[in-house]
Design an enzyme around this catalytic site. Structure first.
Site, PDB file in Angstrom:
ATOM      1  N   GLU A   1       1.844   6.969   2.923  1.00 16.24           N
ATOM      2  CA  GLU A   1       3.022   7.621   2.366  1.00 16.24           C
ATOM      3  C   GLU A   1       3.462   8.515   2.514  1.00 16.24           C
ATOM      4  OE1 GLU A   1       3.932   5.327  -1.478  1.00 16.24           O
ATOM      5  OE2 GLU A   1       3.138   3.707  -0.634  1.00 16.24           O
TER       6      GLU A   1
ATOM      7  N   GLU B   1      -3.469   3.133  -3.022  1.00 17.27           N
ATOM      8  CA  GLU B   1      -3.612   3.631  -4.261  1.00 17.27           C
ATOM      9  C   GLU B   1      -4.613   3.493  -5.497  1.00 17.27           C
ATOM     10  OE1 GLU B   1       0.041   4.937  -5.096  1.00 17.27           O
ATOM     11  OE2 GLU B   1       0.712   5.998  -3.630  1.00 17.27           O
TER      12      GLU B   1
END
Length: 379
Positions: free
Chosen positions: A288, A177
């Site tokens: 995710e 991320e």
């Protein structure tokens, strides 16, 4: 000689049409290797194995593989533990930490025959994990004298890939991320990682993240003043064309995975990304996602997973999150959902997400035709 033949095989295969791609890797995140430092300002470094951090419970990996028939585990670790601050980011590792991490990866891949997605859980930052995702210096930020360089990041990936080059069931996830940084810099860091991995003689699948927490819904949008990921991530170059895009996509109102209500429909929010992938002949893994313990979220997750299965641009997914240290805490989607760790309960002493979310929304979407052998790849 074997690696040379493998290189030629993968390179020639990559030239073929990928229209036959399908979901190959399906599973769960194993979170715990990044635990024990939050708010500690480095006092939790390096930390104590099985006290401050842990990677997997082997008996619950057994449950996932033997009973649930998944084939993918995304296993988190912390770069400040793998490369202690006294060393700096690069090719010198904390061998104690690496040994425990390698034991987890080897159990998943060599003992259980599944695939392990290696996840430096650092938001493309290094030197201060105390308040992730916002603490730490952005890797490659030349205006920050405390920041690790892009070159160091490439050296880190060369060394890590060298150590796993002979394990065909490993997948290399470049970083978790990235956000609030120039998208051009993410491209440069990703490219340095790819170059380092291939230079190390590792031919396994690589997953490259984008900006904006690598969200699929914002892939073609400006995020916090930074250029869309779609402007740059198609410029990545892998000599054997075995790199896919790493995507995260939560379904709650702000895409954070913190709320128990699902309000963001995956199919429509991923539509622009899907078009971009198709136009650029690229594949993606949604590494995710998650939803709360309620019928609304079950429906939203089911819709998204069916969408991924129906579009050849996607080759895998992993839900957030299991792990040995969650206990009754909920890592996703409402305080009372609980983790996906088999054998745990939620904070109310009731069934956790493995007993509620998993059978309702995950288990029905696990394909029976997952990849079970061979080097990790796009096919």
């Amino acid at each position: 000689m074997l690696l040379s033949r493998l290189f030629l095989s993968l390179a020639s295969t990559a030239c073929l049409s990928l229209s036959w791609a399908k979901l190959l890797y399906v599973g769960v995140n194993e979170s715990g290797g990044e635990f024990g430092v939050f708010g500690s300002k480095g006092q939790g470094l390096p930390g104590r194995f099985n006290v401050d951090y842990a990677f997997i419970n082997k008996d619950t990996v057994d449950i996932f593989v033997d009973q649930e028939k998944i084939n993918l585990f995304r296993v988190t670790f912390l770069m400040e533990r793998m490369c202690p601050l006294s060393f700096g980011l690069g090719a010198r590792f904390n061998e104690t930490y690496f040994k425990e991490y390698a034991d987890a990866i080897n159990y998943i891949t060599l003992t259980k025959g599944a695939y392990a997605l290696i996840d430096p859980h650092n938001y493309m930052r290094y030197n201060d994990p105390s308040s992730q995702p916002f603490s730490g210096s952005v890797i490659g930020n030349s205006s920050d004298p405390t920041a690790a360089t892009t070159l160091q990041f490439g050296e880190f990936w060369f060394e890590l890939a060298r150590r796993f080059a002979s394990n065909p069931r490993v997948i290399f996830g470049i970083n978790n991320e990235p956000h609030d940084m120039p998208t051009q810099l993410i491209l440069a860091n990703n490219q340095a990682a790819i170059d380092g991995i291939r230079l190390a003689g590792a031919f396994q699948l690589i997953l490259a993240p984008g900006n904006g927490f690598t969200g699929g819904h914002t892939w073609t949008q400006v995020t916090n003043g930074n250029a869309p990921s779609s402007d740059f991530l198609n410029k990545l170059r892998d000599p054997i064309k075995n790199t896919a895009i790493d995507i995260h996509e939560y379904l709650d109102i702000d895409f954070s995975g913190q709320h128990d209500a699902c309000e963001q429909p995956g199919p429509s929010n991923l539509a622009n990304l899907t078009t971009w992938l198709r136009q650029n002949h690229l594949k993606a893994v949604v590494s995710e996602f998650g939803g709360g313990n309620n019928q609304n979220c079950f429906n939203f997750m089911n819709d998204m997973l069916k969408y991924l299965a129906a579009n050849d641009e996607y080759i895998g997914w992993a839900i957030w999150a299991a792990g040995p240290f969650w206990g009754t805490f909920s890592p996703c989607c409402g305080a009372d959902t609980g983790s996906l760790e088999p054998g745990n309960m939620n904070d109310l002493g009731q069934p956790n997400a493995f007993q509620t979310v998993w059978p309702a929304a995950v288990r029905p979407n696990i394909p029976k035709t997952l990849k079970r052998s061979g080097i990790s790849s796009l096919h």
